[in-house]
Enzyme design. Structure first.
Site: not given
Length: 302
Positions: A20, A70, A107, A132, A156
């Site tokens: 979005l 990233k 972020d 993660g 992770n």
């Protein structure tokens, strides 16, 4: 940058259709009367070097970067902001007036702003479990250390990636503690997924999902089966589409306070917007258009 000049901005992702960011930034441009446009670019990993080279050729003034680019974009840039260098991942790239591609990361700052404003948590008394080890996890881990969480445990599915992230964060923590490389007071640990399954998550007051598990269209998936939680635990998910992920629903059913990914998305976008334009972002405009889009998707069964 002159606000009267037409400029193109965009998003590099793969896939890109779920994001979005385009509708959020374009509505923000409209709200401030800026003649800018933000376009989504679906860039497969093997085409990333060509796409980055094309930014200069096409005069694209700035891009956001998300999964899976990233970290891989870092060596393709001319320069990194010190914060992005410390994190080792980039989510915003700006073409400078001198023609250099400069990488930033909004972020971590966006996440912590959202977490503190929406939950009132005291990070100095909080043992954190981070699920993660990708680009978003790196940014969030660095900012959790920056704000002095009591301990940080990284888990992770690929344990090697968790260990790599832990070493990265430990170096940052040591350097930032007093600038002399001394050890940091923040305890940093790595847990395997089997350890989490065996030991549970009662030791943590904040559990953060930084993986894309549960993101539309795979909305029924969870990154981890939550068993018994400690009273007052906050469970956070950076996925914002859907707004209430299956992971957050399960946490709420077990009595946790939940923290949705929308706030991080808005705040990191607002920080990127200022880097792009030099203007303060219209936060409420951005939040409303994203909420409207999410509500529309939900009503259509998406």
């Amino acid at each position: 940058m002159s606000a009267s000049q037409k400029q193109l901005f965009g998003l590099f992702a793969h896939p890109v259709g779920h994001s979005l960011s385009p509708v959020m930034h374009n509505r923000a441009f409209q709200a401030l009367g800026l003649p800018f446009y933000y376009h989504p670019f679906d860039i497969p990993p093997e085409r990333l070097p060509e796409a980055v080279a094309g930014l200069k050729a096409l005069g694209i003034r700035g891009i956001n970067v998300t999964i899976p680019h990233k970290e891989n974009i870092v060596p393709l840039l001319d320069e990194l902001d010190p914060e992005a260098e410390a994190i080792g991942a980039v989510n915003t790239v700006v073409l400078s007036e001198t023609g250099r591609l400069v990488g930033y990361n909004t972020d971590g700052a966006g996440y912590v702003q959202s977490l503190l404003s929406e939950t009132g948590i005291n990070l100095k008394e909080t043992n954190v479990l981070l699920l993660g080890a990708g680009g978003a996890a790196k940014a969030i881990a660095v900012y959790l250390i920056k704000h002095g969480c009591a301990s940080l445990t990284i888990a992770n599915r690929t344990e090697h990636k968790a260990e790599t992230l832990a070493h990265h964060v430990q170096r940052y923590a040591a350097q930032s503690h007093d600038g002399k490389g001394s050890s940091s007071p923040v305890r940093i640990n790595v847990h395997s997924w089997s350890q989490l399954d065996r030991d549970g998550v009662k030791a943590y007051q904040l559990i953060i999902n930084t993986t894309p598990v549960g993101m539309w269209p795979n909305v029924g998936h969870v990154p981890l089966e939550l068993k018994e939680l400690s009273p007052g635990t906050i469970v956070s998910d950076i996925v914002y589409n859907p707004l209430q992920t299956a992971f957050l629903k399960a946490a709420e059913q077990r009595g946790a306070q939940v923290h949705q990914g929308l706030g991080m998305f808005i705040f990191q976008g607002a920080l990127a917007f200022k880097l792009f334009t030099g203007y303060e972002a219209p936060l409420e405009v951005m939040r409303k258009v994203v909420e409207d889009q999410l509500n529309l998707s939900s009503s259509q069964g998406k």
